[in-house]
Motif scaffolding. Structure first.
Motif, PDB file in Angstrom:
ATOM      1  N   VAL A   1      31.771  43.091 108.438  1.00  0.00           N
ATOM      2  CA  VAL A   1      32.397  43.969 109.433  1.00  0.00           C
ATOM      3  C   VAL A   1      31.653  43.866 110.759  1.00  0.00           C
ATOM      4  CG1 VAL A   1      33.429  45.611 107.833  1.00  0.00           C
ATOM      5  CG2 VAL A   1      31.056  45.950 108.569  1.00  0.00           C
ATOM      6  N   GLY A   2      32.413  43.936 111.826  1.00  0.00           N
ATOM      7  CA  GLY A   2      31.851  44.080 113.155  1.00  0.00           C
ATOM      8  C   GLY A   2      31.878  45.556 113.500  1.00  0.00           C
ATOM      9  N   VAL A   3      30.757  46.121 113.906  1.00  0.00           N
ATOM     10  CA  VAL A   3      30.649  47.560 114.142  1.00  0.00           C
ATOM     11  C   VAL A   3      30.214  47.820 115.578  1.00  0.00           C
ATOM     12  CG1 VAL A   3      29.465  49.680 113.470  1.00  0.00           C
ATOM     13  CG2 VAL A   3      30.104  48.007 111.724  1.00  0.00           C
ATOM     14  N   GLY A   4      30.953  48.695 116.264  1.00  0.00           N
ATOM     15  CA  GLY A   4      30.590  49.018 117.634  1.00  0.00           C
ATOM     16  C   GLY A   4      31.621  49.919 118.293  1.00  0.00           C
ATOM     17  N   PRO A   5      31.487  50.104 119.603  1.00  0.00           N
ATOM     18  CA  PRO A   5      30.508  49.438 120.451  1.00  0.00           C
ATOM     19  C   PRO A   5      29.103  50.023 120.298  1.00  0.00           C
ATOM     20  CG  PRO A   5      31.812  50.979 121.749  1.00  0.00           C
ATOM     21  CD  PRO A   5      32.416  50.968 120.371  1.00  0.00           C
ATOM     22  N   VAL A   6      28.124  49.137 120.245  1.00  0.00           N
ATOM     23  CA  VAL A   6      26.742  49.601 120.172  1.00  0.00           C
ATOM     24  C   VAL A   6      26.315  50.143 121.523  1.00  0.00           C
ATOM     25  CG1 VAL A   6      24.378  48.962 119.589  1.00  0.00           C
ATOM     26  CG2 VAL A   6      26.276  47.833 118.427  1.00  0.00           C
ATOM     27  N   PHE A   7      26.680  49.442 122.585  1.00  0.00           N
ATOM     28  CA  PHE A   7      26.412  49.861 123.956  1.00  0.00           C
ATOM     29  C   PHE A   7      27.703  49.738 124.751  1.00  0.00           C
ATOM     30  CE2 PHE A   7      22.617  47.594 122.355  1.00  0.00           C
ATOM     31  CZ  PHE A   7      21.703  48.650 122.347  1.00  0.00           C
ATOM     32  N   GLY A   8      27.714  50.270 125.958  1.00  0.00           N
ATOM     33  CA  GLY A   8      28.874  50.117 126.817  1.00  0.00           C
ATOM     34  C   GLY A   8      29.061  48.656 127.191  1.00  0.00           C
TER      35      GLY A   8
ATOM     36  N   VAL B   1      46.412  41.590 112.867  1.00  0.00           N
ATOM     37  CA  VAL B   1      46.892  41.483 111.489  1.00  0.00           C
ATOM     38  C   VAL B   1      45.939  42.252 110.569  1.00  0.00           C
ATOM     39  CG1 VAL B   1      47.249  39.872 109.580  1.00  0.00           C
ATOM     40  CG2 VAL B   1      47.988  39.262 111.885  1.00  0.00           C
ATOM     41  N   PRO B   2      46.444  43.100 109.661  1.00  0.00           N
ATOM     42  CA  PRO B   2      45.565  43.830 108.750  1.00  0.00           C
ATOM     43  C   PRO B   2      44.719  42.865 107.913  1.00  0.00           C
ATOM     44  CG  PRO B   2      47.795  44.701 108.654  1.00  0.00           C
ATOM     45  CD  PRO B   2      47.860  43.429 109.454  1.00  0.00           C
ATOM     46  N   PRO B   3      43.500  43.271 107.564  1.00  0.00           N
ATOM     47  CA  PRO B   3      42.618  42.355 106.839  1.00  0.00           C
ATOM     48  C   PRO B   3      43.177  41.875 105.509  1.00  0.00           C
ATOM     49  CG  PRO B   3      41.715  44.591 106.886  1.00  0.00           C
ATOM     50  CD  PRO B   3      42.831  44.546 107.861  1.00  0.00           C
ATOM     51  N   GLU B   4      43.933  42.738 104.807  1.00  0.00           N
ATOM     52  CA  GLU B   4      44.507  42.304 103.533  1.00  0.00           C
ATOM     53  C   GLU B   4      45.554  41.214 103.742  1.00  0.00           C
ATOM     54  OE1 GLU B   4      46.398  46.346 104.605  1.00  0.00           O
ATOM     55  OE2 GLU B   4      44.417  45.378 104.670  1.00  0.00           O
ATOM     56  N   ALA B   5      46.279  41.300 104.874  1.00  0.00           N
ATOM     57  CA  ALA B   5      47.264  40.256 105.193  1.00  0.00           C
ATOM     58  C   ALA B   5      46.550  38.960 105.597  1.00  0.00           C
ATOM     59  CB  ALA B   5      48.186  40.726 106.309  1.00  0.00           C
ATOM     60  N   ALA B   6      45.468  39.097 106.362  1.00  0.00           N
ATOM     61  CA  ALA B   6      44.695  37.915 106.741  1.00  0.00           C
ATOM     62  C   ALA B   6      44.139  37.219 105.505  1.00  0.00           C
ATOM     63  CB  ALA B   6      43.553  38.321 107.676  1.00  0.00           C
ATOM     64  N   ARG B   7      43.625  38.008 104.569  1.00  0.00           N
ATOM     65  CA  ARG B   7      43.093  37.419 103.338  1.00  0.00           C
ATOM     66  C   ARG B   7      44.192  36.727 102.552  1.00  0.00           C
ATOM     67  NH1 ARG B   7      39.286  35.151 102.400  1.00  0.00           N
ATOM     68  NH2 ARG B   7      37.778  36.835 102.718  1.00  0.00           N
ATOM     69  N   SER B   8      45.371  37.343 102.487  1.00  0.00           N
ATOM     70  CA  SER B   8      46.490  36.750 101.755  1.00  0.00           C
ATOM     71  C   SER B   8      46.894  35.411 102.361  1.00  0.00           C
ATOM     72  CB  SER B   8      47.682  37.714 101.766  1.00  0.00           C
ATOM     73  OG  SER B   8      48.805  37.143 101.142  1.00  0.00           O
ATOM     74  N   LEU B   9      46.927  35.342 103.693  1.00  0.00           N
ATOM     75  CA  LEU B   9      47.329  34.108 104.368  1.00  0.00           C
ATOM     76  C   LEU B   9      46.250  33.034 104.303  1.00  0.00           C
ATOM     77  CD1 LEU B   9      48.987  35.702 107.501  1.00  0.00           C
ATOM     78  CD2 LEU B   9      50.173  34.376 105.754  1.00  0.00           C
ATOM     79  N   LEU B  10      44.995  33.435 104.442  1.00  0.00           N
ATOM     80  CA  LEU B  10      43.903  32.470 104.475  1.00  0.00           C
ATOM     81  C   LEU B  10      43.474  32.007 103.090  1.00  0.00           C
ATOM     82  CD1 LEU B  10      41.614  34.047 107.216  1.00  0.00           C
ATOM     83  CD2 LEU B  10      42.987  31.978 107.430  1.00  0.00           C
ATOM     84  N   GLY B  11      43.755  32.822 102.074  1.00  0.00           N
ATOM     85  CA  GLY B  11      43.309  32.486 100.733  1.00  0.00           C
ATOM     86  C   GLY B  11      41.851  32.859 100.535  1.00  0.00           C
ATOM     87  N   PRO B  12      41.294  32.528  99.391  1.00  0.00           N
ATOM     88  CA  PRO B  12      39.931  32.964  99.060  1.00  0.00           C
ATOM     89  C   PRO B  12      38.822  32.113  99.661  1.00  0.00           C
ATOM     90  CG  PRO B  12      40.843  31.714  97.239  1.00  0.00           C
ATOM     91  CD  PRO B  12      41.946  31.833  98.259  1.00  0.00           C
ATOM     92  N   GLY B  13      39.156  30.987 100.271  1.00  0.00           N
ATOM     93  CA  GLY B  13      38.126  30.053 100.681  1.00  0.00           C
ATOM     94  C   GLY B  13      37.665  30.164 102.122  1.00  0.00           C
ATOM     95  N   ARG B  14      38.156  31.162 102.861  1.00  0.00           N
ATOM     96  CA  ARG B  14      37.746  31.315 104.255  1.00  0.00           C
ATOM     97  C   ARG B  14      37.233  32.733 104.500  1.00  0.00           C
ATOM     98  NH1 ARG B  14      40.084  26.659 106.763  1.00  0.00           N
ATOM     99  NH2 ARG B  14      41.887  25.934 105.573  1.00  0.00           N
ATOM    100  N   LEU B  15      36.472  32.881 105.570  1.00  0.00           N
ATOM    101  CA  LEU B  15      35.886  34.173 105.911  1.00  0.00           C
ATOM    102  C   LEU B  15      36.884  35.074 106.618  1.00  0.00           C
ATOM    103  CD1 LEU B  15      32.468  32.891 107.287  1.00  0.00           C
ATOM    104  CD2 LEU B  15      32.758  34.342 105.267  1.00  0.00           C
ATOM    105  N   VAL B  16      36.799  36.357 106.317  1.00  0.00           N
ATOM    106  CA  VAL B  16      37.568  37.377 107.036  1.00  0.00           C
ATOM    107  C   VAL B  16      36.597  38.452 107.496  1.00  0.00           C
ATOM    108  CG1 VAL B  16      39.325  39.176 106.888  1.00  0.00           C
ATOM    109  CG2 VAL B  16      39.707  36.971 105.764  1.00  0.00           C
TER     110      VAL B  16
ATOM    111  N   ARG C   1      36.081  46.265 102.808  1.00  0.00           N
ATOM    112  CA  ARG C   1      35.714  45.553 101.579  1.00  0.00           C
ATOM    113  C   ARG C   1      36.870  45.584 100.588  1.00  0.00           C
ATOM    114  NH1 ARG C   1      31.179  47.732  97.441  1.00  0.00           N
ATOM    115  NH2 ARG C   1      32.719  49.416  97.414  1.00  0.00           N
ATOM    116  N   GLU C   2      37.513  46.728 100.465  1.00  0.00           N
ATOM    117  CA  GLU C   2      38.636  46.844  99.542  1.00  0.00           C
ATOM    118  C   GLU C   2      39.804  45.953  99.964  1.00  0.00           C
ATOM    119  OE1 GLU C   2      39.418  51.018  99.561  1.00  0.00           O
ATOM    120  OE2 GLU C   2      37.690  51.505  98.280  1.00  0.00           O
ATOM    121  N   ALA C   3      39.898  45.673 101.265  1.00  0.00           N
ATOM    122  CA  ALA C   3      40.982  44.829 101.784  1.00  0.00           C
ATOM    123  C   ALA C   3      40.656  43.344 101.698  1.00  0.00           C
ATOM    124  CB  ALA C   3      41.287  45.215 103.225  1.00  0.00           C
TER     125      ALA C   3
END
Length: 218
Positions: A132-139, A96-111, A125-127
């Motif tokens: 953010v989770g960034v990777g893969p750092v390693f294989g 689910v796109p992050p903006e949709a997740a935010r819309s469904l979860l509301g402002p009180g939960r983490l995305v 951030r704009e969404a």
């Protein structure tokens, strides 16, 4: 819930409670062991678990985390996050796109959102994402990712340019945790290194110590 009540994502190791790693052990037992080691963030990832069972497990793990004072996030499943009263959700490239997740979860939960670089972090951030989770750092063999390995240098570049807290993901374990933490990441996601340990709780404590060592040295 409103934004002022949104939980903060604690820094440090970010432990995944996964149903594909050590499948002989029930997910609730895995969560109990992670929390016994002092895990402050637990992401519940259930790729193989049937939906009804997944909801039951999610509710149990969320309650365990809340009693332990830890944050519980659901991987991918915004519906399960809502139904289990989890602290939030982490979504990837094909979820689910992050903006949709935010819309469904509301402002009180983490995305949280998986991204591959600074540009993705800015878009997240704009969404409405919180980190953010960034990777893969390693294989990694835990999850097949169609993206080049960043290494610690690449991760450090993203950390410097990201407008959101960064969690390093992919192949992170005790052997490289100090180097990962030294990049300035907010957190470092660990799956197999913790769940395959003979003493899961003890491994979590070692991971937390290594993260702190890296942050102080970095």
């Amino acid at each position: 819930m409103n934004a002022s009540l949104r939980p903060l994502l604690p820094p440090g190791p970010y432990l995944l409670c996964d149903d594909t790693v050590r499948p002989d052990m029930p997910l609730v037992s895995k969560a109990e062991q992670l929390l016994a080691g002092g895990a402050r963030v637990v992401q519940l990832r259930m790729k193989r678990t049937p939906v009804r069972e997944a909801l039951k497990v999610a509710r149990e793990v969320v309650q365990l985390c809340r009693r332990a004072g830890a944050v519980c996030l659901l991987n991918d499943r915004v519906d399960l996050a809502l139904l289990s009263d989890a602290h939030g959700v982490h979504v990837g490239d094909e979820d689910v796109p992050p903006e949709a997740a935010r819309s469904l979860l509301g402002p009180g939960r983490l995305v949280g959102v998986t991204v591959r670089g600074v540009e993705g972090a800015v878009a997240a951030r704009e969404a409405g994402a919180d980190y953010v989770g960034v990777g893969p750092v390693f294989g990694t063999t835990t999850k097949q990712v169609p993206a080049p390995v960043l290494g610690v240098e690449g991760l450090a570049r993203v950390v410097r340019g990201s407008p959101l807290p960064v969690v390093g993901i992919g192949g992170v374990g005790l052997d490289n945790m100090v180097r990962v933490a030294a990049t300035g990441v907010h957190g470092a996601a660990v799956v197999s290194d913790a769940l395959l340990a003979q003493d899961i709780a003890g491994r979590v404590r070692l991971l937390a110590s290594a993260f702190e060592q890296g942050r102080v040295g970095g």
